[in-house]
Design a protein around this motif. Structure first.
Motif, short mmCIF file in Angstrom:
data_model
loop_
_atom_site.label_atom_id
_atom_site.label_comp_id
_atom_site.label_asym_id
_atom_site.label_seq_id
_atom_site.Cartn_x
_atom_site.Cartn_y
_atom_site.Cartn_z
N PHE A 236 -6.06 -3.21 -10.30
CA PHE A 236 -7.48 -2.85 -10.46
C PHE A 236 -7.72 -2.34 -11.88
O PHE A 236 -8.68 -2.75 -12.55
CB PHE A 236 -7.89 -1.79 -9.43
CG PHE A 236 -9.37 -1.49 -9.46
CD1 PHE A 236 -10.23 -2.09 -8.56
CD2 PHE A 236 -9.91 -0.60 -10.39
CE1 PHE A 236 -11.61 -1.83 -8.59
CE2 PHE A 236 -11.27 -0.33 -10.43
CZ PHE A 236 -12.12 -0.95 -9.51
N GLY B 278 -6.02 -2.84 -14.60
CA GLY B 278 -5.87 -3.89 -15.61
C GLY B 278 -7.16 -4.68 -15.77
O GLY B 278 -7.53 -5.08 -16.88
N PHE C 6 -10.41 -3.56 -14.63
CA PHE C 6 -11.67 -2.82 -14.78
C PHE C 6 -11.57 -1.47 -15.50
O PHE C 6 -12.59 -0.92 -15.90
CB PHE C 6 -12.29 -2.58 -13.39
CG PHE C 6 -12.69 -3.85 -12.69
CD1 PHE C 6 -13.69 -4.66 -13.22
CD2 PHE C 6 -12.08 -4.24 -11.51
CE1 PHE C 6 -14.07 -5.83 -12.57
CE2 PHE C 6 -12.45 -5.41 -10.86
CZ PHE C 6 -13.45 -6.21 -11.39
N ASP C 7 -10.38 -0.92 -15.61
CA ASP C 7 -10.28 0.43 -16.18
C ASP C 7 -8.92 0.60 -16.85
O ASP C 7 -8.10 1.42 -16.44
CB ASP C 7 -10.46 1.45 -15.05
CG ASP C 7 -10.65 2.88 -15.56
OD1 ASP C 7 -10.46 3.13 -16.77
OD2 ASP C 7 -10.97 3.76 -14.72
N PRO C 8 -8.71 -0.22 -17.93
CA PRO C 8 -7.38 -0.28 -18.53
C PRO C 8 -7.07 0.92 -19.42
O PRO C 8 -7.00 0.79 -20.64
CB PRO C 8 -7.42 -1.59 -19.34
CG PRO C 8 -8.87 -1.76 -19.70
CD PRO C 8 -9.65 -1.19 -18.53
N GLN C 9 -6.88 2.08 -18.80
CA GLN C 9 -6.52 3.28 -19.54
C GLN C 9 -5.09 3.67 -19.10
O GLN C 9 -4.71 3.44 -17.96
CB GLN C 9 -7.51 4.40 -19.26
CG GLN C 9 -8.95 3.98 -19.60
CD GLN C 9 -9.91 5.16 -19.63
OE1 GLN C 9 -10.08 5.82 -20.64
NE2 GLN C 9 -10.56 5.42 -18.48
N HIS D 80 -11.73 2.46 -8.38
CA HIS D 80 -10.86 1.83 -7.40
C HIS D 80 -10.96 2.59 -6.07
O HIS D 80 -11.09 1.98 -5.01
CB HIS D 80 -9.42 1.83 -7.93
CG HIS D 80 -8.48 0.99 -7.13
ND1 HIS D 80 -7.13 1.02 -7.34
CD2 HIS D 80 -8.68 0.13 -6.09
CE1 HIS D 80 -6.54 0.18 -6.49
NE2 HIS D 80 -7.45 -0.36 -5.72
N ALA E 62 -17.72 -1.34 -11.62
CA ALA E 62 -16.40 -1.59 -12.21
C ALA E 62 -16.52 -2.30 -13.55
O ALA E 62 -15.83 -1.97 -14.52
CB ALA E 62 -15.55 -2.40 -11.23
N ARG F 219 -15.42 -1.06 -17.34
CA ARG F 219 -14.64 -1.84 -18.30
C ARG F 219 -15.34 -1.88 -19.67
O ARG F 219 -14.71 -1.73 -20.72
CB ARG F 219 -14.41 -3.26 -17.77
CG ARG F 219 -13.67 -4.17 -18.71
CD ARG F 219 -12.23 -3.68 -18.92
NE ARG F 219 -11.57 -4.34 -20.01
CZ ARG F 219 -10.54 -5.20 -19.88
NH1 ARG F 219 -10.06 -5.47 -18.68
NH2 ARG F 219 -9.96 -5.74 -20.92
N VAL G 240 -14.90 1.51 -21.30
CA VAL G 240 -13.53 1.71 -21.78
C VAL G 240 -13.26 0.86 -23.03
O VAL G 240 -12.55 1.28 -23.94
CB VAL G 240 -12.52 1.39 -20.65
CG1 VAL G 240 -11.10 1.28 -21.20
CG2 VAL G 240 -12.59 2.45 -19.56
#
Lengths: 158, 158
Positions: free
Chosen positions: A39, A41, A43-46, A69, B72, B76, B79
Motif C-alpha cells: 500500500f 509503495g 500511495f504513501d512511499p515514506q 491504509h 490515497a 501520494r 508525499v
C-alpha cells in the motif's frame, strides 16, 4: 452485536431501520508487512511505511501502516458486513483520527455506532446517517476513529 | 506556487519555516478505470466502484472511484512534493469530504494552504500544523477537501 436486528434480505438496513445507539461489528482483517509495504509503495512511499530499519529511527519507532491504509482496511470491513446499509456504504465525508499506528501482525476489527439519523428535506428518497466507527487491534487499542456521514436510502414503497 | 519559498535541502520545511497562508501545489495524477477497479476490488468492493453498467443505475450515475482511493491518491501527491514537510507527511487526523466523485479519465492535483501553526507545549522538538488540501480534477472541480493536522518537527539545533 445487533447485526441481525431487522436486516433487509436485499442487502441491508434502510433509513427507517436505523436508530441512534444501534451498533454493528465487522469481521476481522489480519495485516502483515507485505500489505503495509505494498500500500505504502503505491500511495504513501515514506520510509516509516516501507523500511523496518529506517522506521526504527522515526517518530513511529518501527514499521507502521499508512493511516490511509488503515482507513482503506476499515472501509473493506464495513463493506463486508460491518455497516449493513441498503444500497451500500456511501460516505459524504467525515472526521478521521489515528491515535495509534497499525503494525505488522495486527488483526483489525471495526465497531460502529449510529449517532444520528436525519431524513433529507429536499430528497424524500434518502437521509443522512452519522456513524462513529472505531477500528481496534487485537490488543483492544483503537488505531482509528472515523465519524462518517453516510447517505442512506429510504425503503422504497412496496 | 510557493514551494521554492525557503525549502530545506534535506527534504522539506521545518515548523519554523511554515506560516499561515502559505500555499503549495502538487504534481498531477491521471486516474483510469483499471486503477479505480483495482483499488475498489481490494478495499471497497461495491458495484458503483467496480462495474460500469451497474454504476449507471446508482446514485453515482456511472463508475466512480472510492472516496478512500481519492484520499490515497491525494496522499501520494502530497508525499511527492505537494506538502514538502521535513521528516515527511505525518497526519494525526483530520476532516475529509468528497463533494464530487473521481471518475475514470480524471487528472487530479492537490492545492494546499497552511491554516495554523502551533508549537507543542510538551514536546519542544515539534508542533502541529493544520493544512487544508483541496483535490481538483482537470475541470477545476473539487473532488476532495481534507483539513489535516500534521506533526511537524522543529529545525534541529545546528
Amino acid at each position: 452485536m445487533s447485526n441481525a436486528d431487522k436486516h433487509d434480505l436485499n442487502g441491508g438496513f434502510y433509513l427507517e431501520d436505523l436508530h441512534v445507539g444501534q451498533r454493528f461489528a465487522s469481521g476481522t482483517h489480519a495485516v502483515d508487512e507485505a500489505q503495509i509495504k505494498a500500500f505504502a509503495g503505491q500511495f504513501d512511499p515514506q520510509p516509516f511505511h516501507l523500511d523496518d530499519a529506517t522506521a526504527k529511527h522515526t517518530m513511529f519507532a518501527g514499521l507502521a501502516a499508512s493511516g490511509w491504509h488503515t482507513a482503506a482496511i476499515t472501509m473493506r470491513l464495513l463493506v463486508d458486513g460491518g455497516a449493513p446499509i441498503a444500497g451500500g456504504v456511501i460516505g459524504a465525508g467525515g472526521e478521521i483520527a489515528w491515535p495509534k499506528p497499525t503494525r505488522p501482525g495486527d488483526i483489525l476489527q471495526v465497531k460502529s455506532e449510529i449517532l444520528d439519523v436525519t431524513p433529507s428535506r429536499s430528497r424524500p428518497d434518502r437521509g443522512m446517517v452519522t456513524v462513529r466507527s472505531e477500528t481496534f487491534n487485537q490488543r483492544g487499542e483503537i488505531v482509528q476513529t472515523l465519524t462518517a456521514k453516510l447517505i442512506v436510502p429510504r425503503r422504497p414503497a412496496a
